[in-house]
Each structure stands twice: as C-alpha cells, then as structure tokens.
Design a protein around this motif. Sequence first.
Motif, PDB file in Angstrom:
ATOM      1  N   ALA A 222       0.831  -1.210   0.000  1.00 40.98           N
ATOM      2  CA  ALA A 222       0.000   0.000   0.000  1.00 40.98           C
ATOM      3  C   ALA A 222       0.863   1.257   0.000  1.00 40.98           C
ATOM      4  CB  ALA A 222      -0.927  -0.011   1.207  1.00 40.98           C
ATOM      5  N   LEU A 223       1.937   1.247   0.793  1.00 39.55           N
ATOM      6  CA  LEU A 223       2.833   2.401   0.832  1.00 39.55           C
ATOM      7  C   LEU A 223       3.478   2.627  -0.532  1.00 39.55           C
ATOM      8  CD1 LEU A 223       4.263   4.616   2.430  1.00 39.55           C
ATOM      9  CD2 LEU A 223       5.995   2.931   3.091  1.00 39.55           C
ATOM     10  N   GLY A 224       3.906   1.536  -1.182  1.00 40.41           N
ATOM     11  CA  GLY A 224       4.497   1.673  -2.502  1.00 40.41           C
ATOM     12  C   GLY A 224       3.527   2.256  -3.513  1.00 40.41           C
ATOM     13  N   MET A 225       2.256   1.829  -3.447  1.00 43.46           N
ATOM     14  CA  MET A 225       1.260   2.367  -4.381  1.00 43.46           C
ATOM     15  C   MET A 225       0.950   3.829  -4.081  1.00 43.46           C
ATOM     16  SD  MET A 225      -1.364  -0.818  -5.006  1.00 43.46           S
ATOM     17  CE  MET A 225      -1.566  -1.254  -3.267  1.00 43.46           C
ATOM     18  N   GLN A 226       0.965   4.221  -2.802  1.00 45.05           N
ATOM     19  CA  GLN A 226       0.732   5.623  -2.464  1.00 45.05           C
ATOM     20  C   GLN A 226       1.856   6.506  -2.987  1.00 45.05           C
ATOM     21  OE1 GLN A 226       0.150   5.787   1.789  1.00 45.05           O
ATOM     22  NE2 GLN A 226      -1.280   4.072   1.720  1.00 45.05           N
ATOM     23  N   VAL A 227       3.081   6.035  -2.842  1.00 49.48           N
ATOM     24  CA  VAL A 227       4.218   6.810  -3.367  1.00 49.48           C
ATOM     25  C   VAL A 227       4.129   6.903  -4.885  1.00 49.48           C
ATOM     26  CG1 VAL A 227       6.724   6.816  -3.627  1.00 49.48           C
ATOM     27  CG2 VAL A 227       5.711   6.218  -1.427  1.00 49.48           C
ATOM     28  N   ALA A 228       3.742   5.804  -5.533  1.00 48.90           N
ATOM     29  CA  ALA A 228       3.622   5.814  -6.993  1.00 48.90           C
ATOM     30  C   ALA A 228       2.571   6.812  -7.458  1.00 48.90           C
ATOM     31  CB  ALA A 228       3.281   4.407  -7.493  1.00 48.90           C
ATOM     32  N   GLN A 229       1.464   6.955  -6.693  1.00 49.79           N
ATOM     33  CA  GLN A 229       0.418   7.896  -7.096  1.00 49.79           C
ATOM     34  C   GLN A 229       0.879   9.345  -7.015  1.00 49.79           C
ATOM     35  OE1 GLN A 229      -2.290   7.224  -8.548  1.00 49.79           O
ATOM     36  NE2 GLN A 229      -2.520   5.035  -8.186  1.00 49.79           N
ATOM     37  N   LEU A 230       1.923   9.606  -6.255  1.00 44.27           N
ATOM     38  CA  LEU A 230       2.461  10.969  -6.170  1.00 44.27           C
ATOM     39  C   LEU A 230       3.372  11.306  -7.341  1.00 44.27           C
ATOM     40  CD1 LEU A 230       3.353  11.070  -2.355  1.00 44.27           C
ATOM     41  CD2 LEU A 230       1.295  11.961  -3.467  1.00 44.27           C
ATOM     42  N   LEU A 231       3.809  10.292  -8.074  1.00 46.79           N
ATOM     43  CA  LEU A 231       4.743  10.504  -9.176  1.00 46.79           C
ATOM     44  C   LEU A 231       3.992  10.821 -10.461  1.00 46.79           C
ATOM     45  CD1 LEU A 231       7.143   7.490  -8.459  1.00 46.79           C
ATOM     46  CD2 LEU A 231       7.400   9.869  -7.734  1.00 46.79           C
TER      47      LEU A 231
END
Length: 455
Positions: A222-231
């Motif tokens: 989930a953390l990885g997907m949240q960071v990806a959504q910021l990119l």
Amino acid sequence: MTTTLADAPTAGAGAGRAGARPVPVARILRLELVKQFSAWRVRLLIGLCWLGPGLLVFAIDQQSTLPSDTLFGRSMHATGWAGSLVVLGVAGTWALPLVTSMVAGDVFASEDRLGTWRHLLVAVRSHRRIFAAKAIASVSVIVLLVAGLAVSSVFGGLLAEGNQPLIGLDGHLLSGGDAAVNVLLAWVCVLAPTLALAAIGLLGSVALGRSPMGLLLPMLAALGMQVAQLLPLPVPVRLALPGYAFISWNGLFAAPRQLGPLLIGVGVGLVWAVVATALAYLLFIRRDFTNVNNDGAGRRVLTLGVLPLVGVLAATVGVVAVTAGASGSGIDQAKVQRSVATAFAHLYRSQQAQMRQPPVTEAQLQTTAVCDKSDGLGAQEGSGNDWRCTVSWIAPGYNATAQAIYQLNVTANGRYTADGDGPVEVNGYFLIVTDGKAVPNPLWQFDGNVDLLPG
C-alpha cells in the motif's frame, strides 16, 4: 523423498485414518473464526473500527478548526456526510492496509509460530479446505472491520451535523439522500482494493511463514502504491495499480459521475485479489510440512509469487492503455479550464443564495475560465502548484463581465485545490456575513477533480 501437504493425510494420520472423510469447510471455518476473534489484536481492531471513527468525527465537528487540507474536510460543519468521506480518505491510506496486514497477513503465519500445522493437518485431512476456511475467515473479519469504519463514521457525522446537503467536487449540491447513496457506494468500491491487499497478505503469510515481512507485506504494498500515485506516471500505469480505487471514488461526487477511472480501479483490484489468492493457494499446496525447519516457500516465492504479479501489472497497463485510450498525465489545459469554470458557476449560485440575492442560472452567468501553467511557459499540462486561472462571468443585474483569480494546486491523480486570490468581495475572505451570521464562503477555497480519461 519429502512429503507435501497433498500427501499429509496418509503420512501424518496413519493407515487407519487415511480413508476418513475430510472435515466439512463449515466446521473448519467456525474454528478459524473463533481463532480470529480470540486474538487480542482483532478484538482491538473491532473496537477501534466500530467506535473510533464516530467518536473522532463527532469530536472534530465540535472544533472551530477543520482538516481543510483533507478532501471534504472543510465541509464537516455543513453536513454529516462529509465526516465519513474524510474517514474514508484516511482509511485508504493507513487504516485499511493496517487491517489487512493484521488479519490476512497473519492467518497462515500464526500456525508456523505456534507449530500447529501437523495437528491441524491430521484433524482436517484436506489442504484445500484448510486454505478455503482460512481465506474466507480472514476476508469475513476484514469486511466486518470495513463495515465498522463506514457505519461508525456515518453515525458520528449525522449525530453532529445531521442529514444536510453535500457540496460535490464540481460545486453542485447533493441532497441528503443522494449524498447517502454516494457515500455508501464509495465505501463499497474501496472493498476491491482492500481485498487485493488482503490477497497479498495471504500470499505473504503463506510464502514467508513466521517471518515478520509476511505480516508487513500489505502495508508495504500500500505504501508503494501511495508513493507511486504521487509521481507523474502515465495514466495507464496509474489506473493499473490495484490501490487506485482508494482514490477514484472521488468521481462519484461530480456531475456527471466520473465512473471510468472508478470502474477500472475496482476491476483491477478484483483481478489482483483473485490472482494473488490463487498464487497463495498454489504455494500452500506445494509446501513441505514434514520439515519443521521449512516454514516458507523458498525460491518458489519468486516464480509463483512475485513474477506473476509483475506480469499482471504489465497486462493491466496494456489493457487500460488500449481500451481507455489514455496517455500522458491525463491533465491538460482544456480539462482544467472546464472543471474550474463548472465548479465556480455552481458555487457562485450557492454564494448568492447564502447572501439572499435573487436566484441566477448558470446560463445567465456564462462562466468561462482561462488557465495557464508556469505563466504560460512550457507545456500546459500535468500536475503542479503553478496553475493560475482567471474566471469570467456575467455579473447578475449589471450585464457586465466580472473576473476572479484562483491559484491551483493540481495533484498527479487529478484532484486540485483552488485558492481564491481576489477580488475581495468574491473570494477574498473565508467567511461571509448574511443576516448577521458568519458562514463559510464557498468561493474562498474549493476542491475539484479532473477526469484523467479522455472526454
């Protein structure tokens, strides 16, 4: 020769019991549910999910300062439905990944820690039924916890502010009944990415055994997907991530509803849930339970765990790119201008009604917006806090054109916050005074959403 779980009934139970019928799934499921509800962490989660959100929403509603940086946060004093949406936004980021880690991420690993696999295999005599019961039990508990978050937050909001209309993301007003339906749909839609994280938790619990990484895997995903959504990712990649439905429910609160990204997000989440669960099952039936030193899948984690999920991600990116026709960031000048003009027109009518002015129609306003990024330098597309919009409309009763300035902070997922920059009498103050009472100015600052898919 090693004995796998499929051979366990004969090797572990002995010749006298090899022909006995397996225990029914319903009985195993009852046992697994008893295990789940007996764990202190699950009891704690149930209490927090069914009581915490309602108390928190009610307490926030009693404060003068609201979480205005959270979507629908500045509407919590206006309607009871806003509080549940604030909780939903926070839950998708922190609470739901934590719930899936604590429940699904530990359902198989707990047997490794306690060393009870052999006893369970001898008693049940069916690896398939063990897996089915544990998976169903964990999903049942997770759905119960999600229901608690939804019910508690709704109850707390309605108790504090009542069933009042809700201002949508394009400025239009939703009645209490429409807001209730959309809030319910939003909570139902986030079940898809929650189930995807739960399936990842099952996979990690099977593959990594008593290792704490199995327990943390859903939260890390989930953390990885949240960071990806910021990119600044291309739209097909963004929509193909299984956690996108944690964000795309925003489209339910626009008119017309932005259902494309939401349906894609829900579909991708369900695909990941099915694939990850199937991979967990394959690893489970191939595991060697006769070796007490082996509590995981070893090298099979890569071939039956990681690589297939990478393949699913690549396939969904391709499918979304072809079917949705989306490319680039999905945020361009025309979309931003159209969204800002629509939201301003809706909110201007609300402001006029608050100030007891004669009603005006949007056709009379003829609202338009001219927006540019970085003062018109460079490409006029993409996210950033350097968008500036000039909104023009026909002032009611004067037959003259009026203008207002807004500074926009547009995020990579299409959500933006428009901050009024004058004139003072339109959007310069947070409060406006009407009938001797100060009320929030709807034009001072508002949230909007740009549909990332082509119109």
